[in-house]
Design a protein around this motif. Structure first.
Motif, PDB file in Angstrom:
ATOM      1  N   MET A  16      29.097  -3.755  53.226  1.00  0.00           N
ATOM      2  CA  MET A  16      27.594  -4.115  52.782  1.00  0.00           C
ATOM      3  C   MET A  16      26.767  -3.701  53.869  1.00  0.00           C
ATOM      4  O   MET A  16      25.785  -3.308  53.647  1.00  0.00           O
ATOM      5  CB  MET A  16      27.803  -5.665  52.341  1.00  0.00           C
ATOM      6  CG  MET A  16      26.459  -6.195  51.761  1.00  0.00           C
ATOM      7  SD  MET A  16      25.177  -6.805  53.027  1.00  0.00           S
ATOM      8  CE  MET A  16      26.402  -8.327  53.314  1.00  0.00           C
ATOM      9  N   GLN A  17      27.012  -4.495  55.180  1.00  0.00           N
ATOM     10  CA  GLN A  17      26.100  -4.090  56.081  1.00  0.00           C
ATOM     11  C   GLN A  17      25.885  -2.458  56.504  1.00  0.00           C
ATOM     12  O   GLN A  17      24.762  -2.025  56.577  1.00  0.00           O
ATOM     13  CB  GLN A  17      26.764  -4.690  57.518  1.00  0.00           C
ATOM     14  CG  GLN A  17      26.788  -6.069  57.484  1.00  0.00           C
ATOM     15  CD  GLN A  17      25.578  -6.728  57.528  1.00  0.00           C
ATOM     16  OE1 GLN A  17      24.429  -6.364  58.137  1.00  0.00           O
ATOM     17  NE2 GLN A  17      25.398  -7.899  56.893  1.00  0.00           N
TER      18      GLN A  17
ATOM     19  N   HIS B 157      21.815   0.724  58.240  1.00  0.00           N
ATOM     20  CA  HIS B 157      23.249   0.440  58.419  1.00  0.00           C
ATOM     21  C   HIS B 157      23.440  -0.743  59.027  1.00  0.00           C
ATOM     22  O   HIS B 157      24.351  -1.063  59.656  1.00  0.00           O
ATOM     23  CB  HIS B 157      23.880   1.463  59.412  1.00  0.00           C
ATOM     24  CG  HIS B 157      23.343   3.017  59.180  1.00  0.00           C
ATOM     25  ND1 HIS B 157      23.914   3.500  58.064  1.00  0.00           N
ATOM     26  CD2 HIS B 157      23.095   3.962  59.752  1.00  0.00           C
ATOM     27  CE1 HIS B 157      23.541   4.720  57.679  1.00  0.00           C
ATOM     28  NE2 HIS B 157      23.128   5.072  58.849  1.00  0.00           N
ATOM     29  N   GLY B 158      22.726  -1.894  58.565  1.00  0.00           N
ATOM     30  CA  GLY B 158      22.644  -3.255  58.986  1.00  0.00           C
ATOM     31  C   GLY B 158      22.736  -3.427  60.505  1.00  0.00           C
ATOM     32  O   GLY B 158      23.213  -4.422  60.772  1.00  0.00           O
ATOM     33  N   GLY B 159      22.248  -2.513  61.276  1.00  0.00           N
ATOM     34  CA  GLY B 159      22.322  -2.651  62.707  1.00  0.00           C
ATOM     35  C   GLY B 159      23.733  -2.725  63.356  1.00  0.00           C
ATOM     36  O   GLY B 159      23.872  -2.821  64.464  1.00  0.00           O
ATOM     37  N   LEU B 160      24.579  -2.222  62.704  1.00  0.00           N
ATOM     38  CA  LEU B 160      25.847  -1.784  63.159  1.00  0.00           C
ATOM     39  C   LEU B 160      26.008  -0.522  63.880  1.00  0.00           C
ATOM     40  O   LEU B 160      26.816  -0.389  64.774  1.00  0.00           O
ATOM     41  CB  LEU B 160      27.091  -1.931  62.060  1.00  0.00           C
ATOM     42  CG  LEU B 160      27.256  -3.169  61.369  1.00  0.00           C
ATOM     43  CD1 LEU B 160      28.265  -3.145  60.194  1.00  0.00           C
ATOM     44  CD2 LEU B 160      27.178  -4.439  61.986  1.00  0.00           C
ATOM     45  N   ILE B 161      25.484   0.407  63.426  1.00  0.00           N
ATOM     46  CA  ILE B 161      25.427   1.775  63.874  1.00  0.00           C
ATOM     47  C   ILE B 161      24.253   2.382  64.153  1.00  0.00           C
ATOM     48  O   ILE B 161      23.260   1.952  63.417  1.00  0.00           O
ATOM     49  CB  ILE B 161      26.365   2.693  63.470  1.00  0.00           C
ATOM     50  CG1 ILE B 161      25.908   2.934  61.813  1.00  0.00           C
ATOM     51  CG2 ILE B 161      27.960   2.282  63.467  1.00  0.00           C
ATOM     52  CD1 ILE B 161      26.958   3.955  61.141  1.00  0.00           C
TER      53      ILE B 161
ATOM     54  N   LEU C 152      27.691  -3.573  44.748  1.00  0.00           N
ATOM     55  CA  LEU C 152      28.446  -4.790  45.227  1.00  0.00           C
ATOM     56  C   LEU C 152      29.604  -4.088  46.204  1.00  0.00           C
ATOM     57  O   LEU C 152      30.235  -3.215  45.719  1.00  0.00           O
ATOM     58  CB  LEU C 152      29.114  -5.593  44.008  1.00  0.00           C
ATOM     59  CG  LEU C 152      27.973  -6.411  43.094  1.00  0.00           C
ATOM     60  CD1 LEU C 152      28.741  -7.068  41.969  1.00  0.00           C
ATOM     61  CD2 LEU C 152      26.999  -7.056  43.750  1.00  0.00           C
ATOM     62  N   CYS C 153      29.868  -4.863  47.061  1.00  0.00           N
ATOM     63  CA  CYS C 153      30.906  -4.645  47.767  1.00  0.00           C
ATOM     64  C   CYS C 153      32.008  -5.878  47.956  1.00  0.00           C
ATOM     65  O   CYS C 153      31.388  -7.040  48.104  1.00  0.00           O
ATOM     66  CB  CYS C 153      30.410  -4.574  49.194  1.00  0.00           C
ATOM     67  SG  CYS C 153      29.430  -3.317  49.377  1.00  0.00           S
ATOM     68  N   THR C 154      33.051  -5.759  47.704  1.00  0.00           N
ATOM     69  CA  THR C 154      34.099  -6.707  47.675  1.00  0.00           C
ATOM     70  C   THR C 154      35.289  -6.517  48.826  1.00  0.00           C
ATOM     71  O   THR C 154      35.320  -5.425  49.324  1.00  0.00           O
ATOM     72  CB  THR C 154      34.672  -7.176  46.417  1.00  0.00           C
ATOM     73  OG1 THR C 154      35.308  -8.253  46.273  1.00  0.00           O
ATOM     74  CG2 THR C 154      35.417  -5.851  45.643  1.00  0.00           C
ATOM     75  N   GLY C 155      36.273  -7.454  48.436  1.00  0.00           N
ATOM     76  CA  GLY C 155      37.580  -6.965  49.442  1.00  0.00           C
ATOM     77  C   GLY C 155      37.564  -7.523  50.813  1.00  0.00           C
ATOM     78  O   GLY C 155      36.626  -8.150  51.355  1.00  0.00           O
ATOM     79  N   GLY C 156      38.614  -7.486  51.701  1.00  0.00           N
ATOM     80  CA  GLY C 156      38.738  -7.922  52.997  1.00  0.00           C
ATOM     81  C   GLY C 156      37.431  -7.566  53.987  1.00  0.00           C
ATOM     82  O   GLY C 156      36.906  -8.147  54.862  1.00  0.00           O
TER      83      GLY C 156
ATOM     84  N   GLU D 229      39.447  -7.440  66.387  1.00  0.00           N
ATOM     85  CA  GLU D 229      38.336  -6.710  67.415  1.00  0.00           C
ATOM     86  C   GLU D 229      37.590  -6.066  66.707  1.00  0.00           C
ATOM     87  O   GLU D 229      36.493  -5.955  67.190  1.00  0.00           O
ATOM     88  CB  GLU D 229      39.528  -5.820  68.268  1.00  0.00           C
ATOM     89  CG  GLU D 229      40.427  -6.388  69.217  1.00  0.00           C
ATOM     90  CD  GLU D 229      41.444  -5.619  69.642  1.00  0.00           C
ATOM     91  OE1 GLU D 229      41.506  -5.479  71.095  1.00  0.00           O
ATOM     92  OE2 GLU D 229      42.196  -4.830  69.158  1.00  0.00           O
ATOM     93  N   VAL D 230      37.741  -5.479  65.680  1.00  0.00           N
ATOM     94  CA  VAL D 230      36.594  -4.967  64.720  1.00  0.00           C
ATOM     95  C   VAL D 230      35.558  -5.919  64.340  1.00  0.00           C
ATOM     96  O   VAL D 230      34.269  -5.660  64.629  1.00  0.00           O
ATOM     97  CB  VAL D 230      37.357  -4.259  63.363  1.00  0.00           C
ATOM     98  CG1 VAL D 230      36.110  -3.662  62.691  1.00  0.00           C
ATOM     99  CG2 VAL D 230      38.188  -3.130  63.853  1.00  0.00           C
ATOM    100  N   ILE D 231      35.999  -6.870  63.959  1.00  0.00           N
ATOM    101  CA  ILE D 231      35.225  -8.189  63.502  1.00  0.00           C
ATOM    102  C   ILE D 231      34.157  -8.580  64.642  1.00  0.00           C
ATOM    103  O   ILE D 231      33.074  -8.881  64.459  1.00  0.00           O
ATOM    104  CB  ILE D 231      35.527  -9.282  62.946  1.00  0.00           C
ATOM    105  CG1 ILE D 231      36.327  -8.614  61.621  1.00  0.00           C
ATOM    106  CG2 ILE D 231      34.697 -10.428  62.678  1.00  0.00           C
ATOM    107  CD1 ILE D 231      37.341  -9.759  60.754  1.00  0.00           C
ATOM    108  N   ALA D 232      34.722  -8.661  65.838  1.00  0.00           N
ATOM    109  CA  ALA D 232      34.296  -9.142  67.344  1.00  0.00           C
ATOM    110  C   ALA D 232      33.284  -7.998  67.572  1.00  0.00           C
ATOM    111  O   ALA D 232      31.924  -8.344  68.067  1.00  0.00           O
ATOM    112  CB  ALA D 232      35.238  -9.234  68.391  1.00  0.00           C
ATOM    113  N   LYS D 233      33.510  -6.757  67.464  1.00  0.00           N
ATOM    114  CA  LYS D 233      32.353  -5.661  67.763  1.00  0.00           C
ATOM    115  C   LYS D 233      31.535  -5.728  66.758  1.00  0.00           C
ATOM    116  O   LYS D 233      30.098  -5.570  67.154  1.00  0.00           O
ATOM    117  CB  LYS D 233      33.171  -4.189  67.526  1.00  0.00           C
ATOM    118  CG  LYS D 233      33.772  -3.797  68.811  1.00  0.00           C
ATOM    119  CD  LYS D 233      32.712  -3.593  69.863  1.00  0.00           C
ATOM    120  CE  LYS D 233      33.928  -3.087  71.169  1.00  0.00           C
ATOM    121  NZ  LYS D 233      32.946  -2.771  72.310  1.00  0.00           N
ATOM    122  N   VAL D 234      31.592  -5.851  65.486  1.00  0.00           N
ATOM    123  CA  VAL D 234      30.450  -6.113  64.446  1.00  0.00           C
ATOM    124  C   VAL D 234      29.489  -7.216  64.920  1.00  0.00           C
ATOM    125  O   VAL D 234      28.465  -7.093  64.904  1.00  0.00           O
ATOM    126  CB  VAL D 234      31.077  -6.358  63.019  1.00  0.00           C
ATOM    127  CG1 VAL D 234      30.167  -6.853  62.126  1.00  0.00           C
ATOM    128  CG2 VAL D 234      31.800  -5.125  62.771  1.00  0.00           C
TER     129      VAL D 234
END
Length: 592
Positions: free
Chosen positions: A297-298, A304-308, A287-291, A219-224
């Motif tokens: 990164m955004q 803010h990468g257009g997320l917020i 660098l940003c890594t992990g799940g 659901e988080v990924i869908a919102k993104v």
């Protein structure tokens, strides 16, 4: 099959000469992240990545460890261990190991999960392997700023960032916990921070309250994706409970991350040059890594990468920053790049000590010579008789052939001779070798052949690794254990390696001559020269059409007679010229 739960100890844990494929595994809290690594010629860089669920104790109680290993492997490493298109069995694994120069496959694990280490060791113990669990000291020493309880995974990701971009380095790792770690321009660890990850924060709200909903990672990924697709960032003043929980979470990561970056820029870049011998992160890459690395990164991008929602510091007068102070990128596999960096360093250290290889003595070898043999077999067998160490040079290996001849070969050629012997074995018809009239024959060295056999090339289509609902594969862009000292042969007064008494029949070393010619000649002089190359056991001929040094490294452009094209590095060119020197006479209707 002697894999054990061993911590790394160098140089024993370093890659072995002739290893073409290695495995690294990162044990997380929710998944195992795997990678294959290519050998020394590719600097042990990762090649294929995939992810599987954690191993379960009950599986190993009721299922064959080899079956469990098999279902966790994509096609390429599966074929390497068990043989191409062959079933997973201990017999096939043992048989396949005998065809490799280094029989055991090396497995290096980075983990903070002791239970998974034990289970992994059990499944790898079912095949010929060397199993090592890496420690923090493998990546950073105490004098480099490592503190006692700093997680090995954090140290590995930091090493991976340095491997890719140099010091200073800053890594945000978004997993069950979100961490950040940094180095300064001297290569020293500055420290970092640890907090709950995105899912951990959302889960704690659900667990600690009655009214707030559970929000899954999907659901988080869908919102993104919705925010990015519609160009509508999540509003600061949300009017939906789920949205309000996510936007508050994102706000915290965005603001905290930017604050960390500003402190890093101020403290890590006090010096304008790096430590001696280190690369410098001139572009100030973070660098940003992990799940959740892509989300982090955004959030650290401009706007803010257009997320917020984002408000310009200048009141909205400008649309974008003219000169960004840093760059942010996502790299999912930093741990594997960190391990690759350690393996490359340790392999070179072992090689620099020039440790000879006691286990090579007595091993059987084979080599192709173009000579009329009574039994029609042009493959001549022999064994390694001695290791010749000379100060300041790589060792040579004395080969005594079964027909009484002998010669000295370098390590690269020796590895090829091991490979040829593993392929051809002993003579099928054991005729007396004394019947060969070597004194009246002129054997021409076919040393280039071993480099062409069984080697993947860009001319052949690369095969994708398999994937199913349990194994997700992604391709990257881009001797045995014991050694002992053998006394060196005495140096001549001029310091050169003593000449060996080689028979005239085996004197020709056209490969060495070609390599010297390529290194010393004008690169444009090879244009219009003919070349050949082995693809899947068939020789293809082509012409060098041009030389381009506008890029680094420079390359020669090749057009094959069948219409295919390829670019050659200097190493590729030497191999293709060597191949043509041997096989060119079989080319029909061509001007050579």
């Amino acid at each position: 099959m002697t894999s054990q739960l061993n911590n790394t100890k160098w140089p024993e844990a370093a890659p072995l000469d002739g290893e073409e494929l290695l495995i690294t595994i990162s044990c997380g809290n929710t998944h195992l992240n795997w990678a294959t690594h290519l050998g020394f010629e590719d600097d042990f860089n990762p090649h294929i990545f995939w992810r599987t669920p954690l191993l379960k104790e009950e599986e190993l109680e009721h299922e064959d460890p080899i079956a469990i290993l098999s279902k966790n492997l994509p096609d390429e490493p599966h074929d390497y261990i068990f043989g191409k298109s062959r079933d997973a069995s201990s017999e096939n694994a043992e048989e396949q190991s005998k065809t490799r120069i280094a029989p055991k496959i090396s497995v290096h694990v980075v983990s903070t999960n002791r239970a998974q280490e034990v289970l992994l060791a059990r499944i790898w113990d079912a095949v010929p392997s060397r199993f090592f669990v890496m420690a923090g000291d493998d990546f950073f020493k105490k004098e480099e700023g490592r503190y006692d309880n700093m997680g090995t995974d954090r140290l590995a990701t930091l090493t991976g960032a340095v491997h890719l971009h140099g010091h200073p380095a800053l890594v945000f790792d978004g997993g069950t916990a979100t961490t950040y770690s940094a180095t300064d321009s001297d290569g020293k660890i500055m420290g970092g921070g640890i907090g709950p990850g995105i899912q951990s924060k959302l889960r704690s709200l659900r667990n600690d309250t009655d009214a707030l909903p559970e929000i899954s990672s999907e659901e988080v990924i869908a919102k993104v994706k919705e925010a990015q697709r519609n160009g509508k960032p999540l509003p600061t003043f949300a009017r939906d409970t789920q949205e309000a929980m996510i936007v508050d979470n994102f706000q915290e990561f965005a603001l905290k991350g930017r604050n960390v970056i500003e402190h890093w820029l101020e403290k890590a870049y006090k010096k304008s040059t790096p430590a001696v011998g280190a690369n410098f992160n001139l572009n100030r890459r973070v660098l940003c890594t992990g799940g959740d690395g892509d989300i982090l990164m955004q959030l650290l991008q401009p706007h803010h990468g257009g997320l917020i929602e984002h408000i310009q510091c200048d009141g909205g007068k400008s649309n974008k920053s003219s000169n960004p102070r840093y760059e942010v990128e996502s790299s999912k596999h930093l741990i594997h790049y960190g391990v690759a960096s350690v393996l490359s360093t340790q392999y070179r250290l072992r090689k620099s000590k020039r440790l000879p290889y006691m286990e090579y003595i007595g091993k059987r070898v084979a080599k192709h010579f173009e000579v009329e043999a009574d039994d029609g077999d042009n493959i001549f067998r022999g064994k390694v008789a001695a290791i010749i160490e000379v100060e300041g040079e790589d060792p040579d290996f004395r080969i005594n052939y079964d027909d009484g001849d002998s010669e000295d070969v370098a390590i690269d050629e020796l590895l090829g001779m091991f490979k040829m012997y593993s392929k051809h074995g002993e003579k099928k018809s054991m005729k007396a070798v004394a019947s060969k009239h070597t004194s009246n024959s002129q054997k021409k060295n076919d040393a280039a052949q071993y480099q062409d056999e069984n080697k993947p090339t860009s001319h052949a289509a690369a095969q994708n690794a398999s994937s199913d609902d349990k194994v997700e594969t992604i391709r990257a862009n881009s001797l045995n254990d014991k050694v002992a000292y053998i006394p060196s042969f005495p140096l001549k007064p001029n310091g050169r390696r003593p000449e060996s008494k080689k028979p005239a029949a085996k004197k020709a070393k056209t490969g060495d001559d070609i390599a010297a010619l390529v290194h010393s000649s004008n690169p444009h002089s090879f244009v219009r020269k003919r070349v050949s190359k082995d693809f899947d056991g068939k020789t293809y001929f082509g012409t060098i059409m041009g030389y381009d040094n506008s890029e680094n490294p420079a390359f020669w452009h090749i057009e094959y007679d069948d219409g295919d094209e390829e670019d050659y590095s200097k190493k590729d060119l030497i191999q293709a010229l060597k191949h043509y020197a041997i096989h060119g006479k079989y080319e029909s209707d061509k001007n050579t």
